[in-house]
Design a protein around this motif. Structure first.
Motif, mmCIF file in Angstrom:
data_model
loop_
_atom_site.group_PDB
_atom_site.id
_atom_site.type_symbol
_atom_site.label_atom_id
_atom_site.label_comp_id
_atom_site.label_asym_id
_atom_site.label_seq_id
_atom_site.Cartn_x
_atom_site.Cartn_y
_atom_site.Cartn_z
ATOM 1 N N ALA A 64 0.865 -1.285 0.082
ATOM 2 C CA ALA A 64 0.023 -0.018 0.138
ATOM 3 C C ALA A 64 0.941 1.322 -0.053
ATOM 4 N N GLY A 65 1.925 1.283 0.725
ATOM 5 C CA GLY A 65 2.791 2.414 0.848
ATOM 6 C C GLY A 65 3.617 2.617 -0.322
ATOM 7 N N THR A 66 4.025 1.670 -1.129
ATOM 8 C CA THR A 66 4.725 1.555 -2.320
ATOM 9 C C THR A 66 3.836 2.168 -3.510
ATOM 10 N N PHE A 67 2.451 1.538 -3.444
ATOM 11 C CA PHE A 67 1.760 1.941 -4.429
ATOM 12 C C PHE A 67 1.282 3.423 -4.308
ATOM 13 N N SER A 68 1.153 3.715 -3.259
ATOM 14 C CA SER A 68 0.524 5.156 -2.847
ATOM 15 C C SER A 68 1.911 6.076 -3.299
ATOM 16 N N ARG B 213 2.423 6.475 -7.170
ATOM 17 C CA ARG B 213 1.074 7.284 -7.964
ATOM 18 C C ARG B 213 0.866 8.241 -7.038
ATOM 19 N N GLU B 214 1.718 9.189 -6.551
ATOM 20 C CA GLU B 214 1.591 10.505 -5.946
ATOM 21 C C GLU B 214 0.811 11.391 -6.762
ATOM 22 N N ARG C 260 -4.249 6.869 1.398
ATOM 23 C CA ARG C 260 -3.960 7.971 2.359
ATOM 24 C C ARG C 260 -5.248 8.155 3.327
ATOM 25 N N VAL C 261 -6.486 8.171 2.908
ATOM 26 C CA VAL C 261 -7.678 8.282 3.652
ATOM 27 C C VAL C 261 -7.854 7.068 4.551
#
Length: 327
Positions: A129-133, A136-137, A146-147
């Protein structure tokens, strides 16, 4: 400078670094011993009288004070406590007269199993999840991650636990709502019972770790060598796996170590909600019954767990990335 000489210099620096960290750990541990002993003796009231409750007689009172060493001068009590603690003798429980060391050892398997399952779930959630986010900033997917991570960080542990009990136990009927079975007695039943509290711990810890991993990946992705790798036409998978993930691993070690130490210390609210017989529940019961020897022993064990995990993380720093300046 030749390569063998560089290797010897790095090994020497690593050894000095680890020795310094070990000495620092010993000093902190001694400070914890002093602090725990002092705080327990500052608590108002007579712990022996409170512990005996309705069983109070003068003979029982005098016997328990003598057995716990509370009839001796305070300074003598302190040095006696330090000396016995160094040999693993943490006294006896006021409630049942059992050795505190045995009481603590009996609770460790439950806490370790919950912490291990919680950390695995947290890592399975936070790393992708952290890498995906981060990669794709600014996109819709980044906003969703983030939510949800903010939601996981904000909600109380007990509320998360009760919602999961309602879902998996009351509505779906898949998992038991509470209780503990040792892994050695019945692995299948152990898994059924550890899954819901493990999810509670893992979802909250995973939300925290997701935010740290996102920040670490964003920082590394902005480095010049990553931009150079992309300009050379390397596949995105190669850039992410070789150049970003490996260099973002150090901050992940930090937050994973902190979360593991927190879980080993006993997630008190989660253990109370699920009637989980771990260290957190033990401390809760011991404080409620004024069982001060058990409180002292549990706090000392939790401090040792924190210090041990931090020492292991420091050692992994030196092994994972030799470029870190060991100071």
């Amino acid at each position: 400078m030749s390569q063998p000489l560089i290797g010897r210099v790095r090994e020497s620096a690593t050894l000095k670094f680890l020795v310094r960290r070990l000495l620092h750990t010993v000093v902190v541990l001694f400070g914890v011993l002093v602090l725990v002993f002092t705080l327990i003796h500052l608590v108002p009231g007579d712990p022996v009288r409170i512990a005996l409750g309705t069983r109070y007689t003068q003979e029982a009172y005098d016997a328990l004070r003598a057995a716990s060493g509370l009839d001796r001068p305070l300074l003598e009590q302190f040095f006696s406590y330090i000396g016995h603690a160094l040999t693993g003798d943490l006294g006896v429980s006021f409630r049942n007269g059992a050795p505190v060391t045995e009481v603590l050892l009996g609770r460790i398997p439950a806490t370790v199993s919950l912490a291990a399952v919680g950390l695995i779930i947290a890592l399975l959630i936070s790393i992708p999840a952290g890498t995906f986010s981060a990669l794709r900033e600014g996109t819709f997917g980044d906003g969703v991650v983030r939510v949800f991570s903010q939601f996981g960080v904000s909600i109380p542990d007990f509320w998360m636990g009760m919602m999961l009990i309602t879902l998996f136990s009351s509505i779906l009927g898949w998992l038991p709502s509470s209780g503990y079975v040792a892994f050695g007695d019945d692995p299948g039943e152990w898994f059924r019972r550890v899954l819901t509290p493990g999810l509670t711990v893992g979802l909250v810890a995973g939300s925290i770790m997701t935010r740290y991993i996102r920040g670490a990946v964003l920082e590394v992705a902005g480095m010049s060598y990553v931009r150079t790798a992309r300009s050379k036409g390397l596949a995105p998978r190669v850039v992410t796996g070789v150049h970003i993930a490996r260099n973002a691993f150090i901050p992940v070690l930090t937050i994973a170590g902190i979360q593991m130490a927190t879980m080993l210390g006993g997630v008190l609210v989660v253990e109370v909600v699920f009637a989980w017989p771990g260290l957190g529940r033990l401390v809760y019961d011991a404080v409620s019954s004024r069982d001060y020897p058990v409180v002292q022993g549990a706090v000392l064990l939790i401090a040792i767990a924190f210090l041990a995990v931090n020492l292991i993380v420091d050692a992994l720093y030196a092994l994972v990335d030799p470029r870190i300046r060991l100071s």
